[in-house]
Design an enzyme around this catalytic site. Sequence first.
Site, PDB file in Angstrom:
ATOM      1  N   CYS A 111       0.839  -1.212   0.000  1.00 53.08           N
ATOM      2  CA  CYS A 111       0.000   0.000   0.000  1.00 53.08           C
ATOM      3  C   CYS A 111       0.869   1.256   0.000  1.00 53.08           C
ATOM      4  O   CYS A 111       0.551   2.238  -0.663  1.00 53.08           O
ATOM      5  CB  CYS A 111      -0.914   0.004   1.221  1.00 53.08           C
ATOM      6  N   HIS A 277      -2.217   1.628   7.438  1.00 55.91           N
ATOM      7  CA  HIS A 277      -2.412   1.545   5.998  1.00 55.91           C
ATOM      8  C   HIS A 277      -2.062   2.879   5.341  1.00 55.91           C
ATOM      9  O   HIS A 277      -2.244   3.932   5.939  1.00 55.91           O
ATOM     10  CB  HIS A 277      -3.890   1.202   5.766  1.00 55.91           C
ATOM     11  N   ASN A 297      -8.165   4.081  -2.417  1.00 53.95           N
ATOM     12  CA  ASN A 297      -7.553   2.900  -1.818  1.00 53.95           C
ATOM     13  C   ASN A 297      -6.894   2.083  -2.935  1.00 53.95           C
ATOM     14  O   ASN A 297      -7.075   2.391  -4.124  1.00 53.95           O
ATOM     15  CB  ASN A 297      -8.626   2.081  -1.090  1.00 53.95           C
TER      16      ASN A 297
END
Length: 334
Positions: A111, A277, A297
Amino acid sequence: MALSITMLLLIVAALATAKNSLHPLSDEFISLINSKQSTWKAGRNFPLDTSLTYIKGLMGLLKSSSVSKLPVQIHEDGLIANLPENFDSREKWPSCPSLNEIRDQGSCGSCWAMGATEVMTDRVCIYSNGTKHFEFSAQDLTSCDGRNGCDGGDLDYAWLYWKQAGIVSGGPYNSSQGCRPYEIPPCEHHVDGNRPKCNESSETPKCVRKCRAGYNVEYKRDKHYAKIVYKVRGEDQIKAELYKNGPVETSFVVYDDFVNYKSGVYSHTTGEWLGDHAIKILGWGVENGKKYWLCANSWNSDWGDKGFFKTLRGENHCDIESEALTGEPDLSGH
Ligand SMILES: *[C@@H]1O[C@H](CO)[C@@H](O)[C@H](O)[C@H]1NC(C)=O
Ligand SMILES: *[C@@H]1O[C@H](CO)[C@@H](O)[C@H](O)[C@H]1NC(C)=O
Ligand SMILES: *[C@@H]1O[C@H](CO)[C@@H](O)[C@H](O)[C@H]1NC(C)=O
């Protein structure tokens, strides 16, 4: 005797607690979220049998243990005072299509590299007034920034790597776009799909300093660099940075409920800590009286709201406003 009764009570209490904590992907847990609030909707993003090890592995942010290595940029009060109530970078820079794109990290805690290369890609377009398009390779960054990988990454190192070592081009998995396309396949973390099942985790693919066959630029010559990399801190500074220069990467704390996000303005409602994240912020606004950040995302476009989500703004909710990272591309190429 007294001791064993205490023990027994402790065991009963432990069993009761275990029974009360719902599986984060269960229908009961999703209903519980929706019964507790009405600012966002939870729904099924992942099949019930998805491995929680895999889901935890998606949260690949490693918190910088040392002092920050990047300078902090401060925008002027005059700019901050005149910012609009709503802002979407897709509307301000319509000639930059990457602002609409959603990536997929697959079974890899990349990520940190997804968010970073998305922002870099947007910014080459924005700084060139839509004349230059260069898709930064999440694969090159994930594999070659020696400190980070599929086990997670530190954002400071990721951004410094852009300035110091440069990053080549590369599109999604199987795309034959750019020098080093992504090597980890998208997997079926979502419902009713036909992609392969997700692995629990992936090894970080080896750093290969060579472009794929058929790509006509040499690896070293394909690298693009940053002029400067920096941070902005707090709601007003992040807004000013987005408005003036484009998207930023930030990190936040993820709890069980977030994985079931579908629409609305997310705020943590119930569930346990899952991990840290990294994502891209591309705008802000107000919906039904709730201030939000608009974010991208990297869990494919069938997660959440077509891959995007809104989350509470102005309260450093889940630590999202502590520190955003970004930079200015060097448009000269090398
Ligand atoms: C983009 O446009 C701005 C404002 O017109 C100008 O100052 C700048 O030099 C342009 N940049 C490029 C790379 O064309
Ligand atoms: C990747 O491309 C190969 C060859 O074209 C194909 O067989 C395979 O199904 C593709 N994989 C995915 C996940 O799209
Ligand atoms: C799962 O792991 C195997 C072996 O490393 C690999 O060949 C396969 O592509 C992986 N599948 C997915 C969906 O990541």
